[in-house]
Design an enzyme around this catalytic site. Sequence first.
Site, PDB file in Angstrom:
ATOM      1  N   HIS A  80       0.833  -1.207   0.000  1.00 27.52           N
ATOM      2  CA  HIS A  80       0.000   0.000   0.000  1.00 27.52           C
ATOM      3  C   HIS A  80       0.865   1.253   0.000  1.00 27.52           C
ATOM      4  O   HIS A  80       0.706   2.134  -0.866  1.00 27.52           O
ATOM      5  CB  HIS A  80      -0.915  -0.014   1.234  1.00 27.52           C
ATOM      6  CG  HIS A  80      -1.810   1.181   1.347  1.00 27.52           C
ATOM      7  ND1 HIS A  80      -3.123   1.165   0.955  1.00 27.52           N
ATOM      8  CD2 HIS A  80      -1.580   2.444   1.802  1.00 27.52           C
ATOM      9  CE1 HIS A  80      -3.668   2.357   1.153  1.00 27.52           C
ATOM     10  NE2 HIS A  80      -2.742   3.150   1.678  1.00 27.52           N
ATOM     11  N   GLU A  81       1.785   1.330   0.966  1.00 25.88           N
ATOM     12  CA  GLU A  81       2.626   2.526   1.067  1.00 25.88           C
ATOM     13  C   GLU A  81       3.589   2.630  -0.117  1.00 25.88           C
ATOM     14  O   GLU A  81       3.897   3.726  -0.581  1.00 25.88           O
ATOM     15  CB  GLU A  81       3.394   2.533   2.391  1.00 25.88           C
ATOM     16  CG  GLU A  81       2.513   2.537   3.626  1.00 25.88           C
ATOM     17  CD  GLU A  81       1.507   3.679   3.673  1.00 25.88           C
ATOM     18  OE1 GLU A  81       1.728   4.712   3.002  1.00 25.88           O
ATOM     19  OE2 GLU A  81       0.489   3.529   4.375  1.00 25.88           O
ATOM     20  N   HIS A 120       1.833   4.363  -2.916  1.00 27.41           N
ATOM     21  CA  HIS A 120       1.911   5.822  -2.781  1.00 27.41           C
ATOM     22  C   HIS A 120       3.279   6.342  -3.225  1.00 27.41           C
ATOM     23  O   HIS A 120       3.386   7.313  -3.981  1.00 27.41           O
ATOM     24  CB  HIS A 120       1.704   6.224  -1.316  1.00 27.41           C
ATOM     25  CG  HIS A 120       0.291   6.172  -0.844  1.00 27.41           C
ATOM     26  ND1 HIS A 120      -0.752   6.818  -1.483  1.00 27.41           N
ATOM     27  CD2 HIS A 120      -0.267   5.560   0.236  1.00 27.41           C
ATOM     28  CE1 HIS A 120      -1.877   6.612  -0.829  1.00 27.41           C
ATOM     29  NE2 HIS A 120      -1.613   5.834   0.216  1.00 27.41           N
ATOM     30  N   HIS A 137       3.990   6.081  -6.944  1.00 24.36           N
ATOM     31  CA  HIS A 137       3.186   7.124  -7.603  1.00 24.36           C
ATOM     32  C   HIS A 137       3.935   8.457  -7.515  1.00 24.36           C
ATOM     33  O   HIS A 137       4.104   9.164  -8.523  1.00 24.36           O
ATOM     34  CB  HIS A 137       1.824   7.225  -6.913  1.00 24.36           C
ATOM     35  CG  HIS A 137       0.827   8.079  -7.632  1.00 24.36           C
ATOM     36  ND1 HIS A 137      -0.458   8.259  -7.191  1.00 24.36           N
ATOM     37  CD2 HIS A 137       0.923   8.821  -8.769  1.00 24.36           C
ATOM     38  CE1 HIS A 137      -1.116   9.059  -8.008  1.00 24.36           C
ATOM     39  NE2 HIS A 137      -0.289   9.420  -8.974  1.00 24.36           N
TER      40      HIS A 137
END
Length: 596
Positions: free
Chosen positions: A387-388, A391, A394
Amino acid sequence: MEKIPSRNEVDDRYKWRLDLIFASNADFEEELKAVKAEAGVLSGYKDRLGEKEALLGYLKDYETYGRRLEKLYSYAHMKSDEDTTNGEQQVLLAKVSEYYSELMALTSWFVPEILALPDEKLNEYLTDPDLELYRFHIESIAKDKPHVLSKEREELLASLGDSLSAPEKIYNMFSNADLTFGNVTDSEGNEHQLTEEKYRNFIQSKDRVLRRNSFLELFTTYGKYKNTLAQTLTASMKVFNIDSKLRKYTSPVERALSPNNIPEAVFHNSIGTINEGLKELHRYVDIKKKLLGLDEIHMYDLYVPVIDIPEKKISFEEGVAMSLEGLKPLGEEYLSIFREGIVGGWIDIYENKGKRSGAYSSGCFDTLPYILLNYHDDLRDVSTLVHEMGHSIHSYYSRKTQPYIYAGYTIFVAEVASTTNEKLLIHHQIETETDEKRKLYLINQELEQIRTTVFRQLMFAEFEKITHESLIGGTPLTGDDLNRIWLDLNRRYFGEGIVLDKEIESEWSRIPHFYSDFYVYQYATGYAAASAFCDMILEGREGAVEKYLGFLKAGGSGYPVDVLASAGVDMTSKAPLEATVKRFAELLDMLEEVVS
């Protein structure tokens, strides 16, 4: 009991490399002093934005000092989070935070002055080749000009800001500081202190007596204050509705969506589409009832896992390997950046004394896209890692591809990359898991993600829609009215298969997001966009990975709906949410095989 190490006892290879930002606190102090001495130049452009050279000069200087200040803040807040008991680092964070506020105040005149320029001058700037880099930036500010009030009215509203935000402040103080709950007992008669934080654990407990007692105590307590909390919430809504009307928006929904240029159809289509898929949520309730072996399923049974599995230790290295396997569909370029993050000093991996809890992705344009973890060797931590990293990758792509002014991205798309990573990982785990119990556990995990992030958040959004429209239409709303609306929504969303405990009617009163009008729907749209990307990638559609990477590289260079559309995800259509509901139904089919 496992001993938590101090910061200096953790091996450096498991820590992020903040020394790449500043080698020492002394270097940080020197740079902060220099920025403070030099950034005052920005005020010299005030009242001169009608001159192209002044506008260009301001934008370039703002970038210079903005970038330097962001590096300072990134270093200070991450160093502070390494050990929150370190007084020296807290002082540095306080210093840079204080100056950050000063610089924001120093430059607060810029947007009002841009909006005060004549339309002819703004149109001239929007077509000037020398300002091409800043065209979208100026356009995104200028589009709000029809909704800006006179200088006197804007100043009046600004002066009333503290008073107008009072409903939210009162609610936060009441719910966080003053509201208390009684103790609750479990099936063995043991007493437990109930707090909001503990409720999140108790409602997932296998002990049904503890679940029920926690549920009854929490919502009965909130229910006692329904009239007071109805006043704070409706007062907050009225403030937003009045602001929308004063600024000549056609509706409060348009007011909320306008800053990011999101069509109202996105909001309304989301609610409409999820209502069309409610039969699948009803089916989920029925299947969960069978799997839990219950004669009747209540609202307090919704969060309990359908199956327990033994906790399996997964080292960080094993977690990385699992992540890379799950993310293979994104291609070698993406995986190589992931590996770079693992070995390149991006991540602070393990817990230490005083370290901030939880996880996040941070950094700025001129630093690595850092990640804070508290890895404890379980499956949830692997999911948190991807998940992190979603981020951070991205941010990595957007900062590498876009100029500083467009390297950031809005909340509407902020969770898409992280959720895409999570969905790819759990899809891979479900497809490859051979142990039936573990597979069932994983299926339930993904179902719960969709239930809570999509169905639940859009029920919240529909509550906002109904209540705002009632107030605009001149219908006052009491605590009983809000209870009735909430109960009716729960009945429609969860169906006839669940016992609709009356206490749930007061749940609206514990949702702080309702004080940020029309915000929650974005959780659902972000998940839906991620679902659409996953479908395209896993189905191997031509150019799917390239389009997805193009989305990551776009940053904030366009309005979020346009950026997603360019990558093949049309959020103005029903398709992304329909894909999410379709996946929900597929997972239910897998569960039904187990039930039968």
